[in-house]
Design a protein around this motif. Structure first.
Motif, PDB file in Angstrom:
ATOM      1  N   ILE A 275       0.866  -1.173   0.000  1.00 42.97           N
ATOM      2  CA  ILE A 275       0.000   0.000   0.000  1.00 42.97           C
ATOM      3  C   ILE A 275       0.906   1.227   0.000  1.00 42.97           C
ATOM      4  O   ILE A 275       2.000   1.215   0.567  1.00 42.97           O
ATOM      5  CB  ILE A 275      -0.995   0.023   1.178  1.00 42.97           C
ATOM      6  CG1 ILE A 275      -0.296  -0.053   2.536  1.00 42.97           C
ATOM      7  CG2 ILE A 275      -2.023  -1.091   1.025  1.00 42.97           C
ATOM      8  CD1 ILE A 275      -1.246   0.139   3.718  1.00 42.97           C
ATOM      9  N   TRP A 276       0.419   2.320  -0.607  1.00 40.54           N
ATOM     10  CA  TRP A 276       1.284   3.462  -0.941  1.00 40.54           C
ATOM     11  C   TRP A 276       0.487   4.756  -0.772  1.00 40.54           C
ATOM     12  O   TRP A 276      -0.629   4.874  -1.266  1.00 40.54           O
ATOM     13  CB  TRP A 276       1.738   3.299  -2.384  1.00 40.54           C
ATOM     14  CG  TRP A 276       2.491   4.424  -3.029  1.00 40.54           C
ATOM     15  CD1 TRP A 276       2.021   5.292  -3.972  1.00 40.54           C
ATOM     16  CD2 TRP A 276       3.877   4.763  -2.845  1.00 40.54           C
ATOM     17  NE1 TRP A 276       3.017   6.156  -4.377  1.00 40.54           N
ATOM     18  CE2 TRP A 276       4.173   5.855  -3.687  1.00 40.54           C
ATOM     19  CE3 TRP A 276       4.887   4.257  -2.018  1.00 40.54           C
ATOM     20  CZ2 TRP A 276       5.430   6.440  -3.750  1.00 40.54           C
ATOM     21  CZ3 TRP A 276       6.152   4.849  -2.090  1.00 40.54           C
ATOM     22  CH2 TRP A 276       6.409   5.915  -2.938  1.00 40.54           C
ATOM     23  N   TYR A 277       1.066   5.701  -0.042  1.00 35.63           N
ATOM     24  CA  TYR A 277       0.434   7.014   0.155  1.00 35.63           C
ATOM     25  C   TYR A 277       1.531   8.052  -0.025  1.00 35.63           C
ATOM     26  O   TYR A 277       2.331   8.292   0.873  1.00 35.63           O
ATOM     27  CB  TYR A 277      -0.195   7.095   1.545  1.00 35.63           C
ATOM     28  CG  TYR A 277      -1.135   8.265   1.782  1.00 35.63           C
ATOM     29  CD1 TYR A 277      -1.229   9.347   0.905  1.00 35.63           C
ATOM     30  CD2 TYR A 277      -1.944   8.285   2.913  1.00 35.63           C
ATOM     31  CE1 TYR A 277      -2.089  10.393   1.139  1.00 35.63           C
ATOM     32  CE2 TYR A 277      -2.820   9.338   3.164  1.00 35.63           C
ATOM     33  CZ  TYR A 277      -2.877  10.402   2.272  1.00 35.63           C
ATOM     34  OH  TYR A 277      -3.734  11.455   2.514  1.00 35.63           O
ATOM     35  N   GLN A 278       1.554   8.672  -1.190  1.00 31.85           N
ATOM     36  CA  GLN A 278       2.605   9.625  -1.524  1.00 31.85           C
ATOM     37  C   GLN A 278       2.113  10.512  -2.661  1.00 31.85           C
ATOM     38  O   GLN A 278       1.241  10.124  -3.413  1.00 31.85           O
ATOM     39  CB  GLN A 278       3.880   8.871  -1.949  1.00 31.85           C
ATOM     40  CG  GLN A 278       5.148   9.706  -2.098  1.00 31.85           C
ATOM     41  CD  GLN A 278       5.257  10.390  -3.452  1.00 31.85           C
ATOM     42  OE1 GLN A 278       4.639   9.981  -4.436  1.00 31.85           O
ATOM     43  NE2 GLN A 278       6.032  11.460  -3.497  1.00 31.85           N
ATOM     44  N   GLY A 279       2.683  11.689  -2.790  1.00 31.09           N
ATOM     45  CA  GLY A 279       2.333  12.548  -3.918  1.00 31.09           C
ATOM     46  C   GLY A 279       2.555  14.022  -3.665  1.00 31.09           C
ATOM     47  O   GLY A 279       2.862  14.776  -4.595  1.00 31.09           O
ATOM     48  N   GLU A 280       2.411  14.444  -2.433  1.00 31.67           N
ATOM     49  CA  GLU A 280       2.508  15.870  -2.136  1.00 31.67           C
ATOM     50  C   GLU A 280       3.828  16.466  -2.624  1.00 31.67           C
ATOM     51  O   GLU A 280       3.861  17.601  -3.107  1.00 31.67           O
ATOM     52  CB  GLU A 280       2.341  16.110  -0.632  1.00 31.67           C
ATOM     53  CG  GLU A 280       0.987  15.707  -0.069  1.00 31.67           C
ATOM     54  CD  GLU A 280       0.919  14.255   0.401  1.00 31.67           C
ATOM     55  OE1 GLU A 280      -0.050  13.909   1.103  1.00 31.67           O
ATOM     56  OE2 GLU A 280       1.841  13.470   0.071  1.00 31.67           O
ATOM     57  N   SER A 281       4.915  15.714  -2.517  1.00 34.03           N
ATOM     58  CA  SER A 281       6.220  16.236  -2.923  1.00 34.03           C
ATOM     59  C   SER A 281       6.405  16.278  -4.440  1.00 34.03           C
ATOM     60  O   SER A 281       7.384  16.855  -4.918  1.00 34.03           O
ATOM     61  CB  SER A 281       7.342  15.396  -2.289  1.00 34.03           C
ATOM     62  OG  SER A 281       7.362  15.573  -0.891  1.00 34.03           O
ATOM     63  N   ASN A 282       5.505  15.675  -5.188  1.00 34.34           N
ATOM     64  CA  ASN A 282       5.577  15.689  -6.655  1.00 34.34           C
ATOM     65  C   ASN A 282       4.405  16.452  -7.273  1.00 34.34           C
ATOM     66  O   ASN A 282       4.105  16.276  -8.450  1.00 34.34           O
ATOM     67  CB  ASN A 282       5.576  14.256  -7.204  1.00 34.34           C
ATOM     68  CG  ASN A 282       6.794  13.456  -6.797  1.00 34.34           C
ATOM     69  OD1 ASN A 282       6.840  12.897  -5.717  1.00 34.34           O
ATOM     70  ND2 ASN A 282       7.794  13.391  -7.672  1.00 34.34           N
ATOM     71  N   ARG A 283       3.751  17.304  -6.509  1.00 36.30           N
ATOM     72  CA  ARG A 283       2.452  17.842  -6.915  1.00 36.30           C
ATOM     73  C   ARG A 283       2.498  18.730  -8.157  1.00 36.30           C
ATOM     74  O   ARG A 283       1.468  18.947  -8.790  1.00 36.30           O
ATOM     75  CB  ARG A 283       1.826  18.621  -5.760  1.00 36.30           C
ATOM     76  CG  ARG A 283       2.562  19.886  -5.388  1.00 36.30           C
ATOM     77  CD  ARG A 283       1.876  20.586  -4.219  1.00 36.30           C
ATOM     78  NE  ARG A 283       2.506  21.837  -3.870  1.00 36.30           N
ATOM     79  CZ  ARG A 283       3.528  21.969  -3.047  1.00 36.30           C
ATOM     80  NH1 ARG A 283       4.035  20.889  -2.476  1.00 36.30           N
ATOM     81  NH2 ARG A 283       4.046  23.159  -2.779  1.00 36.30           N
ATOM     82  N   SER A 284       3.667  19.257  -8.522  1.00 34.76           N
ATOM     83  CA  SER A 284       3.744  20.104  -9.717  1.00 34.76           C
ATOM     84  C   SER A 284       3.857  19.296 -10.996  1.00 34.76           C
ATOM     85  O   SER A 284       3.847  19.860 -12.094  1.00 34.76           O
ATOM     86  CB  SER A 284       4.939  21.051  -9.605  1.00 34.76           C
ATOM     87  OG  SER A 284       6.155  20.327  -9.570  1.00 34.76           O
TER      88      SER A 284
END
Length: 497
Positions: A275-284
């Protein structure tokens, strides 16, 4: 005894110390393999570590009729494979695995057979149980000796590592307190439905970017990923720095370092999925992020060598990023890029639009997210088809002169639509050919939504929750929130900086 004899004895003693120490630690198991762990049921289990080349290592689990013996290779490594039976619901038998070699014996006690999942990502996956909305209730109640937890120690490396810090622990109020809240609620829900032991491995770190979890050679082999992520790093002075385990917000965004240090040590571990929860640091990012994450998933599947392992992930929650403009939609376009990840087979996305906090990047209500991930796994991986896991998902819109009818995929609204607060559905927008969107009034009619907007005479496009920080109320009667969507394919506006 004269001084010369004493000196000789001391020298001989000191010379013997390294030999003695070496003899004590001839056979070293991987630090991933410990007492209290959960062994993945019904598939081969690998036992690996280090030993002098040629050393015979014998592995005996208490469920095996006969031991397995292998020899350490020229690189002083050994890897043995043992069978593991399927476990029946309600079977919480404590097992023992014995590993012998070079006159030494190591025993793994209190081992359970069940389902093991890896939980990874950045801060919202790392978010600890004691920080959650309902921690005062959930933490004291977390007495589950059949759930086992492993939190990997943070590290960075330019080369793939075999070692990792961390300890397998039974789930207690003390051990769960600092464990991943999303991971715990995921595992707890699986345990409640499957009635078998659950092993949870958290290996991630706040602020990390997805490229940090992808092997260097995989990034280099993809033209886009090499150009966008890898080469700019290799061309920078940062890539020449001596690497250590200390955290910095910049270091966790560098390509491949986290893969080497906190993912690669687990590749021999038998698991059920991720399971994976990530994205804020790649939002652009948009297309490159979709491709990056899909490539990451495929690279993990290749590295773990256990087939098409499932990966279920979380769409980022609404957040304003200090821009109090309800019409901005750049974060919505990023969430759309996340949704596109699920075009890769054996993946699935859960939605957080209804449990987000528009002014908090780390929403504290983590339980629904873990439960939704579990529902996805139960339906998709464990075949519990009666368990709903999808919220209403856009199918098509019918545009009339005065109204727009929004229809959803039938399987996502099988029991109907509702709102979680009894109010009319919110965050619908309609546009005409001028591409200017205006808020629409929405009402539920059976399994679809009817929209009206007096400012748009001839509507041609509809959007739902397609702005940066809408906290939504529309869901199906299974309690799962509607996915944000847009019916148009208009290019994303370029934001003025």
């Amino acid at each position: 005894m004269n001084i010369r004899k004493v000196k000789i004895i001391i020298v001989l003693f000191c010379m013997a110390l390294p030999v003695h120490a070496q003899n004590v630690k001839k056979v070293k198991l991987s630090p991933v393999l410990q007492s209290n762990m959960v062994v993945q049921q019904n598939q081969p289990f690998q036992v690996w570590g280090h030993a002098p080349a040629g050393t015979t290592v014998t592995i005996q689990a208490d469920w095996m009729d006969a031991p397995v013996s292998i020899s350490a290779n020229a690189g002083n490594q050994f890897l043995g494979i043992i069978p593991v039976p399927a476990v029946r619901p309600g079977d919480f038998t404590r097992h023992r695995i014995t590993v012998s070699g070079a006159g030494e014996t190591q025993v793994l006690d209190n081992v359970l057979i069940g389902e093991t999942w890896i939980c990874s990502g950045q801060s919202n996956m790392q978010f600890k149980m004691h920080e959650t909305l309902d921690s005062a209730k959930e933490v004291p109640a977390a007495v589950y000796p059949q759930i086992r937890l492993f939190s990997a120690g943070l590290n960075f490396s330019n080369e793939p590592l075999d070692s990792i810090g961390g300890t397998w622990q039974e789930c207690t109020p003390g051990s769960v307190r600092t464990f991943s809240a999303v991971g715990y609620h995921f595992g707890k829900e699986l345990f409640a439905k499957l009635h078998v032991p659950i092993g949870l491995v958290f290996t991630g770190i706040g602020a990390s970017s997805a490229q940090a979890y992808v092997p260097r050679e995989v990034l280099a082999a993809d033209t886009m990923l090499n150009r966008v992520y890898l080469q700019p790093y290799l061309d920078s002075p940062k890539s020449k720095e001596k690497m250590d385990g200390g955290f910095t917000f910049e270091k966790v965004t560098r390509p491949f370092l986290l893969y080497n240090a906190i993912i690669h040590p687990f590749v021999n571990l038998s698991v059920k999925g991720f399971i994976w929860y990530q994205g804020e640091s790649n939002r652009s990012e948009r297309e490159s992020y979709t491709r990056l994450t899909q490539t990451m998933i495929q690279s993990w599947r290749t590295a773990f060598k256990q087939g098409n392992l499932p990966l279920y992930y979380v769409q980022v929650a609404p957040f304003w990023y200090d821009q109090d403009d309800a019409a901005l939609a750049d974060y919505a376009f990023f969430r759309e890029a996340q949704e596109h990840i699920s075009s890769l087979g054996n993946t699935g996305m859960v939605v957080t639009m209804d449990v987000g906090e528009s002014r908090d990047l780390h929403p504290k209500n983590k339980k629904p997210i873990g439960v939704r991930l579990a529902k996805t796994a139960l339906n998709r991986t464990y075949g519990a088809l009666s368990i709903a896991y999808q919220g209403p998902k856009f199918d098509f819109a019918l545009f009339g002169k005065k109204e727009v009818a929004v229809h959803f995929l039938s399987e996502t609204v099988r029991n109907g639509l509702e709102t979680n607060n009894g109010n009319a559905p919110e965050h619908f927008f309609i546009a005409g050919a001028d591409k200017n969107f205006y808020p629409a009034e929405a009402r539920i009619e059976e399994n679809h939504i009817v929209l009206t907007c007096h400012k748009v005479k001839n509507p041609v496009a509809v959007r739902y929750a397609f702005t940066n920080f809408p906290v939504t109320n529309l869901q199906n009667k299974d309690g799962l929130p509607a996915l944000p969507f847009r019916s148009d394919d208009w290019p994303e506006p370029i934001l003025q900086k």
